[in-house]
Motif scaffolding. Structure first.
Motif, PDB file in Angstrom:
ATOM      1  N   ARG A 290       1.059  -1.181   0.102  1.00 46.06           N
ATOM      2  CA  ARG A 290      -0.105  -0.203   0.103  1.00 46.06           C
ATOM      3  C   ARG A 290       0.824   0.407   0.049  1.00 46.06           C
ATOM      4  N   THR A 291       0.299   2.110  -1.592  1.00 47.51           N
ATOM      5  CA  THR A 291       2.190   3.135  -1.032  1.00 47.51           C
ATOM      6  C   THR A 291       0.514   4.282  -1.083  1.00 47.51           C
ATOM      7  N   ALA A 292       0.967   5.382  -0.934  1.00 51.09           N
ATOM      8  CA  ALA A 292       0.094   6.883  -0.290  1.00 51.09           C
ATOM      9  C   ALA A 292       0.623   8.334  -0.517  1.00 51.09           C
ATOM     10  N   THR A 293       0.371   9.329  -1.364  1.00 51.64           N
ATOM     11  CA  THR A 293       0.370  10.414  -1.063  1.00 51.64           C
ATOM     12  C   THR A 293       0.769  11.139   0.838  1.00 51.64           C
ATOM     13  N   GLN A 294       1.730  11.845   1.342  1.00 54.56           N
ATOM     14  CA  GLN A 294       2.470  11.769   2.451  1.00 54.56           C
ATOM     15  C   GLN A 294       2.672  13.372   2.626  1.00 54.56           C
ATOM     16  N   LEU A 295       2.336  14.039   3.654  1.00 54.06           N
ATOM     17  CA  LEU A 295       2.994  15.201   3.879  1.00 54.06           C
ATOM     18  C   LEU A 295       4.506  15.199   4.791  1.00 54.06           C
TER      19      LEU A 295
END
Length: 541
Positions: A290-295
């Motif tokens: 699972r990958t996702a944009t992160q701040l």
């Protein structure tokens, strides 16, 4: 973060994993009966050993993952990372944006059966801001009126502008309108402590059997370097909707071993993966990746008090020589974005972030200009610059450090590496230890550029690892804090980031994406920018 000189900068290949596919099925068959008999037990990898479970002293995401299970603040975050009511079922905000009135739910209980009251939050806010508590992260609460003066020992704690109107009503007055205040309260520094327990046991309140918490889980067991066991809290107001009965948190600094454990069925999730194994997992086990944009920003801090790193020419040269595009495409390879500024793109209450002027220059030109800067500073082949990179244990950090050391060698910079465990690494930096260059990363606690730029304000002793001290930068940050108009505030913060890029207290390397391993049997895991995944919203099939 040691290996041979990477002359050709070839990407690493996965080692020791290709045999796992054939072994995994057999291992799962052995473990299946065990997992089948414990469907309500969540085995959760957590990539670091917590230094403490005192929410007023803690500072890392490793600790935050656990603390948000044990405690609930005025507000919380749901499975998507969105702000939702917590202990406060609703709130009012004054027209000028300074006064927040929180109305607490009647069924908010401590794990010992006491009611959670407004007074408990007043006690907790005063405690974290009291200088003797030693909270490294107290300054995150400086938007509250008088908080900064109290934390600096200039006013007594009872002058804090947080008061209990009655047991169920809490009023907090801010110094200035703060658009991110509710998101700020989701941070672990906003979590309450149980006053009688703290008063009786002082800092010993964090021990199993003593801790009284108000979240979905309670602390059952803590075995250092082995696991932390949490159990479902029957007094939690939403306990009927909490499916998982127990959570084991394991410190998984060895990301490769954690990957093998997820494939084998020993872990239901882990919150990181070795960069060099992403492609292999994507091809062989896409169901768990699972990958996702992160701040968040991955960076190297530079100690401004240690010569010659107090010379901006040296810092700029080191930054210019880093081929961020190579790092993100060939070393990390999970969608990370090269960083030439500190504030991540897409952050709220901001426009396009600032970035270094050399971002668009060819690497060959940057290397040449960096060499000129180093020669001006007195370094070259006959007098090479000596740099030590400190990093915390991780295959990923090691590979990045080795690659950067190879890039710096293009201008005769000689680099050595120093590795320590995560607790030692960050403890050393927060306590003001001297260093050359140190790996660090920052994940946004709230969606606002201030949460990144405040790190290097001169009075931020807990996180200003560089010991950066620029009165003009501080002035801009103070001005932004007093500016209500969001467009004007963004312009001021942009000027501050321009100073940051010019002076380089930190060398930005890339903007994060979250990379997690999640077994298909774990339901309710929602990818989100804060990378927050409360167990209370998950279940196991």
């Amino acid at each position: 973060m040691t290996q041979d000189h990477i002359a050709n900068r070839q990407p690493p290949t996965p080692q020791g994993l290709l045999h796992l596919a054939s072994l995994a099925f057999a291992v799962v068959l052995v473990l299946a009966p065990i997992l089948a008999g414990a469907q309500s037990v969540y085995h959760r990898g957590n990539t670091g050993e917590p230094e403490t479970l005192d929410q007023h002293i803690t500072s890392t995401t490793y600790e935050a993952h656990i603390l948000r299970e044990l405690y609930e603040g005025l507000v919380a975050q749901n499975a998507k990372g969105e702000v939702i009511p917590g202990v406060a079922q609703r709130w009012d905000i004054s027209d000028d944006g300074r006064v927040y009135t929180f109305y607490l739910r009647d069924d908010a209980m401590w794990s010992n059966g006491d009611r959670v009251t407004a007074g408990d939050f007043v006690f907790s806010l005063r405690r974290i801001l009291t200088p003797d508590t030693g909270a490294k992260y107290a300054n995150i609460l400086y938007p509250i009126e008088h908080a900064q003066a109290i934390n600096k020992g200039e006013q007594p704690p009872d002058t804090l502008a947080a008061r209990a109107i009655d047991e169920g009503t809490l009023e907090i007055t801010l110094r200035d309108a703060t658009p991110y205040f509710l998101e700020l309260l989701t941070h672990q520094t906003g979590l309450p402590v149980h006053p009688p327990t703290v008063q009786q046991h002082d800092k010993g309140f964090v021990r199993p059997g003593i801790m009284v918490s108000n979240g979905a889980y309670t602390l059952k067991e803590q075995i250092p370097q082995a696991h932390i066991l949490l159990e479902k809290n029957p007094n939690f107001h939403d306990a009927t909707n909490v499916s998982i009965d127990q959570v084991y948190f394991y410190p998984t600094e060895d990301r490769g071993a954690a990957l093998r454990r997820v494939i084998a069925g020993e872990l239901h999730s882990n919150n990181d993966i070795p960069d060099e194994e992403v492609a292999w997992v994507r091809e062989n086990h896409p169901e768990i990746l699972r990958t996702a944009t992160q701040l968040g920003t991955y960076y190297y801090a530079v100690d401004h008090t240690v010569p010659p790193f107090d010379d901006v020419r040296v810092r700029t040269a080191l930054s210019m020589m880093i081929d961020r595009e190579y790092l993100t495409e060939e070393i990390t390879g999970s969608g990370e974005v090269p960083a030439y500024g500190f504030v991540p793109p897409g952050i709220g209450n901001y426009g396009e972030p600032a970035y270094a002027s050399y971002r668009d220059e060819p690497m060959i030109d940057r290397i040449e200009k960096a060499g000129e800067l180093l020669r001006e500073a007195g370094f070259g082949p006959d007098n090479p610059l000596q740099v030590e990179i400190r990093y915390n244990t991780s295959e990923n950090h090691k590979k990045i450090a080795l690659a950067i050391a190879d890039m710096w060698a293009d201008n005769a910079v000689q680099t050595s590496l120093l590795n320590t465990d995560v607790a030692t690494h960050y403890g050393y930096l927060r306590d003001g230890g001297a260093f050359n260059v140190a790996r660090a990363g920052w994940i946004g606690d709230y969606n606002d550029p201030q949460n990144f730029l405040f790190l290097v304000q001169s009075d931020n002793q807990g996180f200003n690892y560089a010991k950066y001290n620029n009165p003009e930068y501080d002035r801009l940050m103070d001005e932004a804090a007093q500016t209500i108009d969001l467009e004007e505030r963004a312009k001021i913060l942009y000027k501050a980031e321009e100073l940051f890029i010019r002076d380089l207290p930190y060398i930005p390397i890339y903007y994060y994406v979250s990379k997690s391993l999640v077994a298909p049997s774990l339901k309710g895991w929602e990818d989100n920018p804060p990378n927050v995944h409360p167990t209370r919203f998950m279940s196991i099939e």
